[in-house]
Design a protein around this motif. Sequence first.
Motif, mmCIF file in Angstrom:
data_model
loop_
_atom_site.group_PDB
_atom_site.id
_atom_site.type_symbol
_atom_site.label_atom_id
_atom_site.label_comp_id
_atom_site.label_asym_id
_atom_site.label_seq_id
_atom_site.Cartn_x
_atom_site.Cartn_y
_atom_site.Cartn_z
ATOM 1 N N LEU A 17 0.755 -1.261 -0.180
ATOM 2 C CA LEU A 17 0.072 0.015 0.116
ATOM 3 C C LEU A 17 0.911 1.358 0.051
ATOM 4 O O LEU A 17 0.548 2.210 -0.534
ATOM 5 C CB LEU A 17 -0.923 0.067 1.376
ATOM 6 C CG LEU A 17 -2.364 -0.872 1.126
ATOM 7 C CD1 LEU A 17 -2.804 -0.977 2.348
ATOM 8 C CD2 LEU A 17 -3.260 -0.466 -0.072
ATOM 9 N N LEU A 18 1.951 1.083 0.770
ATOM 10 C CA LEU A 18 2.824 2.280 0.789
ATOM 11 C C LEU A 18 3.481 2.560 -0.382
ATOM 12 O O LEU A 18 3.276 3.784 -1.006
ATOM 13 C CB LEU A 18 3.989 1.784 1.754
ATOM 14 C CG LEU A 18 4.653 3.049 2.576
ATOM 15 C CD1 LEU A 18 3.918 3.475 3.850
ATOM 16 C CD2 LEU A 18 6.051 2.531 2.886
ATOM 17 N N ALA A 132 -3.740 -2.207 7.927
ATOM 18 C CA ALA A 132 -2.657 -1.834 6.879
ATOM 19 C C ALA A 132 -2.878 -0.375 6.223
ATOM 20 O O ALA A 132 -1.834 0.301 5.930
ATOM 21 C CB ALA A 132 -2.686 -2.920 5.602
ATOM 22 N N ARG A 133 -4.114 0.012 5.986
ATOM 23 C CA ARG A 133 -4.366 1.156 5.379
ATOM 24 C C ARG A 133 -4.020 2.439 6.196
ATOM 25 O O ARG A 133 -3.206 3.493 5.692
ATOM 26 C CB ARG A 133 -5.673 1.268 4.993
ATOM 27 C CG ARG A 133 -6.132 0.756 3.545
ATOM 28 C CD ARG A 133 -7.333 0.977 3.164
ATOM 29 N NE ARG A 133 -8.577 1.244 4.088
ATOM 30 C CZ ARG A 133 -8.944 2.433 4.717
ATOM 31 N NH1 ARG A 133 -8.701 3.195 4.254
ATOM 32 N NH2 ARG A 133 -9.888 2.145 5.615
ATOM 33 N N LEU A 134 -4.435 2.328 7.421
ATOM 34 C CA LEU A 134 -4.189 3.411 8.296
ATOM 35 C C LEU A 134 -2.459 3.486 8.402
ATOM 36 O O LEU A 134 -1.912 4.694 8.621
ATOM 37 C CB LEU A 134 -4.669 2.969 9.550
ATOM 38 C CG LEU A 134 -4.533 4.163 10.680
ATOM 39 C CD1 LEU A 134 -5.220 5.562 10.226
ATOM 40 C CD2 LEU A 134 -5.279 3.833 12.150
ATOM 41 N N LEU A 135 -2.089 2.262 8.656
ATOM 42 C CA LEU A 135 -0.583 2.185 9.078
ATOM 43 C C LEU A 135 0.097 2.893 7.880
ATOM 44 O O LEU A 135 1.111 3.607 8.171
ATOM 45 C CB LEU A 135 -0.094 0.959 9.532
ATOM 46 C CG LEU A 135 1.411 0.654 9.745
ATOM 47 C CD1 LEU A 135 1.820 1.494 11.069
ATOM 48 C CD2 LEU A 135 1.811 -0.850 9.997
ATOM 49 N N SER A 136 -0.069 2.516 6.736
ATOM 50 C CA SER A 136 0.606 2.887 5.513
ATOM 51 C C SER A 136 0.261 4.384 5.416
ATOM 52 O O SER A 136 1.257 5.072 5.032
ATOM 53 C CB SER A 136 0.457 2.166 4.322
ATOM 54 O OG SER A 136 -0.880 2.555 3.601
ATOM 55 N N ALA A 137 -0.840 4.830 5.793
ATOM 56 C CA ALA A 137 -1.045 6.293 5.563
ATOM 57 C C ALA A 137 -0.396 7.159 6.656
ATOM 58 O O ALA A 137 0.443 7.945 6.133
ATOM 59 C CB ALA A 137 -2.414 6.386 5.753
ATOM 60 N N LEU A 138 -0.139 6.725 7.783
ATOM 61 C CA LEU A 138 0.540 7.264 8.787
ATOM 62 C C LEU A 138 2.140 7.337 8.574
ATOM 63 O O LEU A 138 2.837 8.548 8.505
ATOM 64 C CB LEU A 138 0.318 6.940 9.967
ATOM 65 C CG LEU A 138 -0.979 7.232 10.779
ATOM 66 C CD1 LEU A 138 -1.249 6.306 11.974
ATOM 67 C CD2 LEU A 138 -1.008 8.657 10.923
ATOM 68 N N LEU A 139 2.407 6.090 8.005
ATOM 69 C CA LEU A 139 4.015 6.073 7.447
ATOM 70 C C LEU A 139 4.325 6.976 6.406
ATOM 71 O O LEU A 139 5.385 7.786 6.378
ATOM 72 C CB LEU A 139 4.352 4.566 7.039
ATOM 73 C CG LEU A 139 4.360 3.717 8.376
ATOM 74 C CD1 LEU A 139 4.569 2.138 7.992
ATOM 75 C CD2 LEU A 139 5.438 4.157 9.164
#
Lengths: 548, 304
Positions: A17-18, A132-139
Amino acid sequence: MRLKMVDWRGIRGTTALLRHTLRTERVRFFVWVLSFFVLMSVVTYVNGQFTAQEMKELVIHSTGEPGMRMLVSPITAEGAGEISRFVFFRFSFVFSLLVVLMNIQIANRLTRHEEETRRADLIATSGAGRYARLLSALLVLVGLNFAVALAMWGGLLINGIEPFGSLIAGLSYGALGVVFAALTACAAQLSSHVSGVAAISGFTFAGVFLINSLAGARGTVEGEIVNDTLHFQGFEASSLAYLSPMGWTQEIYPFDDRNLWIFLLFAAAFIVLTSAAFALVDKRDVGAGVLRERKGRERSGPISLRPLGLALRLDRGVMLGWLFGTMFMAFVFGAAVGDLGVAFEDHAVFGEVFTEAAEQFPFMLISVFAMAVPFYARAAVLRMRREEATGPLELGLSTTLSKARWLTSKVLMLIAFSFLCLFAATLSLGFAMEASLGEIGEFLAAAAFQGGAAFVLTGLFLVFLALVPRQTGALSLAVIILSIAVGSWFGPMLDLPQRVMDFSPFSHVAFEPENAEPLRIALLYGFGMTACAIGITGFLRRDFQPSR
Amino acid sequence: MEPIIHAQELQKFYGKTHALKGLYLAVKPGEVFGLIGPNGAGKTTTVRILLGLLKASGGTAEIFGMDAWQDAATIHKRLAYVPDDVRLWGNLTGGEVIDFLLNLRGGIDEKRRSHYIDCFDFDPAKRCRAYSKGNRQKVALIAALASKAELLVLDEPTGGLDPLMARRFQETIQEIKNEGRTVLLSSHRLADVERLCDRVAIISQGTIVESGDLKTMRHMKRNVIRVRTRDPLDGLQKLNGVHDVIHTDDEVSFQADNEELEAIYSFLAARGILSLISSPPTLEDLFMRHYETRQESTGAAEDG
């Protein structure tokens, strides 16, 4: 006791996603990072042209008045003549505003927007974990803010500013950005709509901004007068600043004390907000928000049966927000002008200088209100464009509602409301200052004159809507930024030739009505009306243009 | 009788793209008229010109004898429209939108309003942004059906409806027809068109390639025959008017030109018919035939 194992399946797919986000958003990210680099280097370069003495005088002038202190950042005595501190003294608010707006916009885009367009459903069903979506957005956002910090660092470095302090300065804005990214990620779990998320984050930022302004107004300025020379001893914000992340950024003093421990505050806020966001993910369905959408009325009220009534009803929230927002800000500024007293006012020489500055200050604020109007006008014109491109206009125009009636009612509403906001803010300022009727009259005249400049821009936006509808957003933003940049505030500061400054309608209006030239004001209004007429006829003649 | 919708030599350019190339359309009062064609053929463009949303680059488009672009607002007093992709005001409820549209279309008839809301099993208290595609379509449909409009223009109105609701839709169109109202129905769902429409026009690449009532259109065409016989059907392909012969396990199916039916039936009868099903061409067959010729011609153009 058994420890619960972390379930790594929840973040499966994060790297994919990232990469996907970096690919699809690369242009947007690049433009933001580049803009911060350019802004930082240009602003530093231009302000670097001042001599140390001029800088000191400017610092003294803009800290004497409590109202003016609301818009500048604390500065030390030693820093007052140094370009490194001076730049942040004057522009900290602008940098903070831009960083926060960028984070709210992009975080909203990567989280709630993704869900509202149902793209998230595709991702959720293609093997990506729940977080995964939230984590990749925050990263991605942490990375973006780091890039912005480095870009600001670079902008300072090429101006020969001390490297370590510059790095810390850049990072202090990056840290502010990261906190607002996490806040927006949280808001995206709560509200099920992009507009709701923007409202939660936007209002929080307004609060943070306000607290920081109050901290400035209530701050202390020290100076010593020896032989008719003022020795500036520094401006410190009140301890209220610690309640606002914007204040944290300003309390770091990257070129003086280097309060690096403040980064712990940012880190703590980030951790609390992200944990809350991840916890909320479990409390809701994909696509929905934690806050449930309430059911509405089954029948329409009598007002929204009519097109104008419906238009009012639809824009009600935005309009009330603008109206009370500007009135409130104006009131706070006005109260600060009246209540808190002017530093050094007892001193003969400087007292005079500050009284003069204090007299001009309300008029400068009114011109700021006028410069806010085009932002409202742009948003309103873009809402019209959205109604056409992806909205219900097609259905509306298939009824007896004619194109002409739809357009004219929207345009009249927009113009009337722009002036209403401007005058209401001006009155609010006047009342808060406890100004006399005569003074208020002068303020209103100033608002009417400044409003002419804003009106020209509104007309231009309508021309864009008619002739190049798909480019309305980009063009109108460019026009606003240019008119403000070469206008009466920044034009002289940037030492621009008069011919260039004349491109901005704001350059044609003096701050105080007594200095304004009536002919120019009349021409501004004439120009604005012509532009509106061109926009309206152009729109009526052209095809309906949806975005598909 | 004067046509209600009358388009002649209709042209539309989008920049260099030639979307409509001299389209002709005439819809008579009281009829249900179907407009069918593949994606990108010009259906929505035609409909939007008729509604005065787009200005024709050439030709004339008249509704009720008035110019579609000039007199749009007057025409719209007597017309109701359902777009193919219904977009609504996100923060209004479905009920509010229905009221708003009905009011603009000449007033709210409470009985009709609640009749159609019940008929489509619709919840009017939800906000529009929470509705699915099918529910948004219902909003526009209810507001059109419950109005007093003489002419309904429906662009793919059943795209998001489930089979039960699509059936309800067919029934309501029957009601509308019985009331003597006129309907222009553009659709991909050939079953709807076949069942509802008195007359049909097939649009392809910006022109009407075929139009008329379904019976005559079918009459000119071929029947589809499926047959089982005692003896093998050797030589069937060679008969005049026989096309597309397909042998399956115990059955043969083919298409037969109507004018050769007699000779073909004698040929079959001589081989001992066990079972025979002969059916008129479906709209789908007609449509596919035009679609295939279109593809062949564009294919050929690309090769050349």
